[in-house]
Design a protein around this motif. Structure first.
Motif, PDB file in Angstrom:
ATOM      1  N   ALA A   1     -13.105 -11.032  40.932  1.00 54.92           N
ATOM      2  CA  ALA A   1     -12.898 -11.785  42.168  1.00 54.92           C
ATOM      3  C   ALA A   1     -11.451 -12.257  42.275  1.00 54.92           C
ATOM      4  O   ALA A   1     -10.825 -12.153  43.342  1.00 54.92           O
ATOM      5  N   ALA A   2     -10.906 -12.759  41.173  1.00 59.56           N
ATOM      6  CA  ALA A   2      -9.519 -13.234  41.173  1.00 59.56           C
ATOM      7  C   ALA A   2      -8.543 -12.122  41.528  1.00 59.56           C
ATOM      8  O   ALA A   2      -7.541 -12.360  42.209  1.00 59.56           O
TER       9      ALA A   2
ATOM     10  N   ARG B   1      -2.100 -16.410  39.904  1.00 56.48           N
ATOM     11  CA  ARG B   1      -2.916 -15.715  40.902  1.00 56.48           C
ATOM     12  C   ARG B   1      -4.182 -16.514  41.200  1.00 56.48           C
ATOM     13  O   ARG B   1      -4.618 -16.627  42.339  1.00 56.48           O
ATOM     14  N   ALA B   2      -4.792 -17.047  40.130  1.00 59.20           N
ATOM     15  CA  ALA B   2      -6.035 -17.812  40.251  1.00 59.20           C
ATOM     16  C   ALA B   2      -6.287 -18.541  38.939  1.00 59.20           C
ATOM     17  O   ALA B   2      -5.630 -18.284  37.932  1.00 59.20           O
TER      18      ALA B   2
ATOM     19  N   ARG C   1      -8.999  -9.847  43.572  1.00 59.64           N
ATOM     20  CA  ARG C   1      -9.175  -9.438  44.976  1.00 59.64           C
ATOM     21  C   ARG C   1      -8.890 -10.543  45.985  1.00 59.64           C
ATOM     22  O   ARG C   1      -8.953 -10.279  47.178  1.00 59.64           O
ATOM     23  N   ILE C   2      -8.622 -11.757  45.526  1.00 65.76           N
ATOM     24  CA  ILE C   2      -8.339 -12.825  46.491  1.00 65.76           C
ATOM     25  C   ILE C   2      -6.840 -13.071  46.582  1.00 65.76           C
ATOM     26  O   ILE C   2      -6.086 -12.682  45.734  1.00 65.76           O
TER      27      ILE C   2
ATOM     28  N   ILE D   1     -11.886 -20.511  40.622  1.00 64.24           N
ATOM     29  CA  ILE D   1     -13.232 -19.936  40.593  1.00 64.24           C
ATOM     30  C   ILE D   1     -13.989 -20.614  39.463  1.00 64.24           C
ATOM     31  O   ILE D   1     -13.581 -20.554  38.300  1.00 64.24           O
TER      32      ILE D   1
ATOM     33  N   THR E   1      -3.597 -23.010  44.284  1.00 61.88           N
ATOM     34  CA  THR E   1      -4.083 -21.894  43.487  1.00 61.88           C
ATOM     35  C   THR E   1      -5.605 -21.823  43.605  1.00 61.88           C
ATOM     36  O   THR E   1      -6.293 -22.826  43.376  1.00 61.88           O
ATOM     37  N   PRO E   2      -6.157 -20.661  43.951  1.00 62.97           N
ATOM     38  CA  PRO E   2      -7.617 -20.547  44.042  1.00 62.97           C
ATOM     39  C   PRO E   2      -8.282 -20.779  42.681  1.00 62.97           C
ATOM     40  O   PRO E   2      -7.827 -20.243  41.672  1.00 62.97           O
TER      41      PRO E   2
ATOM     42  N   LYS F   1     -13.098 -22.315  45.129  1.00 66.95           N
ATOM     43  CA  LYS F   1     -13.202 -21.225  46.106  1.00 66.95           C
ATOM     44  C   LYS F   1     -14.579 -20.577  46.026  1.00 66.95           C
ATOM     45  O   LYS F   1     -15.147 -20.185  47.036  1.00 66.95           O
ATOM     46  N   GLY F   2     -15.118 -20.441  44.808  1.00 64.91           N
ATOM     47  CA  GLY F   2     -16.423 -19.833  44.616  1.00 64.91           C
ATOM     48  C   GLY F   2     -16.929 -20.115  43.220  1.00 64.91           C
ATOM     49  O   GLY F   2     -16.208 -20.673  42.389  1.00 64.91           O
TER      50      GLY F   2
END
Length: 148
Positions: free
Chosen positions: A144-145, A75-76, A147-148, A103, A100-101, A127-128
């Motif tokens: 955050a993970a 997921r992240a 929700r993205i 963070i 993969t995002p 990503k952030g």
């Protein structure tokens, strides 16, 4: 209806983070990496996520794990690259090479520390970034993970 498998979030920790709780607790706090893992696992269950937490003092391991996160369709990735944050073009490039995002996570606020910590090669590709809240930084990044 078949049971769904919770999405996985990789939590990758770089050099010296195995010493959390011992190393400069006035900066990094008293929580150990195991303490943080427990907090993350508890919250991940509530969010229907799984945590895959790893730590290495070796840059190449972190790069391999970023590639693995993509291959496993994570997921992240929550990445606390430690000192590699400010020096690793290779990690920067690895983050940019995966879909993969990622963070970026820091226990302390690098901008309130030495000037060499003010530039993040990781943050430029991520990503952030969530920093400065101690162990809570990891929980905020997990939120955050989710929700993205």
């Amino acid at each position: 209806m078949a049971d769904t498998v919770p999405a996985t979030v990789f939590v990758l920790n770089g050099p010296n983070l195995n010493l959390l709780g011992l190393r400069e607790p006035e900066i990094y706090g008293h929580d150990t990496l195991d303490d943080i893992a427990g907090m993350l696992e508890d919250r991940a269950r509530e969010l229907d996520l799984e945590i895959d937490l790893r730590q290495s003092n070796h840059e190449g391991h972190l790069i391999d794990w970023l590639h693995e996160a993509q291959a496993q369709q994570a997921r992240a990735v929550l990445l606390n690259a430690g000192g590699f944050t400010h020096t690793s073009v290779a990690l920067h490039d690895a983050i940019k090479s995966v879909k993969t995002p990622v963070i970026e996570v820091h226990l302390s606020n690098p901008h309130r520390r030495e000037s060499f910590r003010h530039t993040s090669l990781i943050g430029q590709a991520a990503k952030g970034t969530i920093a400065g809240f101690g162990a809570l930084s990891y929980l905020l990044a997990l939120e955050a993970a989710a929700r993205i």
